[in-house]
Design an enzyme around this catalytic site. Structure first.
Site, short mmCIF file in Angstrom:
data_model
loop_
_atom_site.label_atom_id
_atom_site.label_comp_id
_atom_site.label_asym_id
_atom_site.label_seq_id
_atom_site.Cartn_x
_atom_site.Cartn_y
_atom_site.Cartn_z
N SER A 72 1.83 0.43 1.76
CA SER A 72 0.71 1.35 1.57
C SER A 72 0.66 2.34 2.72
CB SER A 72 -0.62 0.58 1.50
OG SER A 72 -0.88 -0.04 2.77
N TYR B 294 -9.03 -4.67 6.15
CA TYR B 294 -7.62 -4.55 5.78
C TYR B 294 -6.70 -4.49 6.99
CZ TYR B 294 -3.52 -2.95 3.12
OH TYR B 294 -2.29 -2.84 2.56
#
Length: 247
Positions: free
Chosen positions: A135, A150
């Site tokens: 990502s 995260y």
């Protein structure tokens, strides 16, 4: 001939979501696909059934990538069922799940990726390709902060990418190319859902920053393209929202 006729692909974490869509797209291009699952055998069987119904070839293999036995089982399945391995898509990742051990993110997102590739290198011939999925939030974590919920996962995935890139000289010696595909937050994924639960409004906020977010199907299509794209080893393909992280 389809682009991947005669190629066998392993797609890790492919019983649902992005991995499942990638497996189907690769099969559509002619690849025989090893569909990997850890616990959800019925979901993996459904992916295989869909591929076979469309005229493709696939087999479902249960394997925990954090163990040496898991990697070996996937590779053996590729060799036994389809005669070899020419494409490895490293899609499996995690670390936000509840009830996992403290270092699980690093074990899966770094150590398992490296161990899987090292094991696969032994059977992959010259001309093979490895595609690692990450990502933007992980790829750019050293320069652009991400959500607190995260961060640990992002750093573990960046560590995984770095560790894979350290293998580039060995891969080059074997004629194997490595491509990294980095995507923005993807609508409909488990990770996006968990992030939005931990930080309410996270998806909407990122959608506003990026203009739009890719769907699972759209992101999977970009990953599948990289299986045969004419790009150099070590290339990073950015999918959606790249400008926000580099301004």
């Amino acid at each position: 001939m389809a682009a991947l006729d005669g190629t066998t692909a392993i797609v890790t974490g492919s019983s649902r979501g992005i991995g499942a869509d990638v497996a189907k797209l690769l099969a559509d291009q002619g690849a025989a696909v090893v569909v990997n699952y850890r616990q959800k055998a019925p979901r993996a069987a459904k992916v295989v059934a869909g591929i076979e119904a469309a005229g493709g070839k696939a087999v479902a293999v249960g394997a925990d990538l954090t163990t040496a036995e898991g990697s070996a089982a996937l590779i053996q399945a590729a060799v036994d069922n389809f005669g070899g391995l020419g494409l490895l898509v490293l899609n499996a990742s995690g670390g936000m799940e509840s009830g996992v051990e403290e270092d699980y993110a690093l074990k899966l997102n770094r150590d398992a990726q490296v161990n899987m590739l090292r094991a696969a290198m032994d059977v992959m011939p010259s001309g093979s390709r490895v595609v690692f999925i990450t990502s933007h939030q992980a790829h750019f974590i050293n320069t652009v902060p991400t959500m607190a919920a995260y961060e640990a996962v992002a750093r573990s995935k960046r560590a995984g990418e770095d560790a894979l890139r350290e293998l580039l000289p060995e891969l080059e010696a074997k004629g194997i190319t490595l491509v990294v595909v980095s995507g923005d937050m993807i609508e409909g994924t488990v990770t996006a859902t968990l992030l939005d639960r931990a930080t309410p409004g996270a998806i909407e906020a990122r959608r506003e920053q990026a203009g739009r977010l890719y769907s699972v199907a759209e992101f999977a299509a970009e990953i599948a393209k990289m299986a045969t794209a004419d790009v150099p080893s070590g290339h990073t393909e950015y999918v959606g929202g790249y400008e926000y992280f580099t301004k």
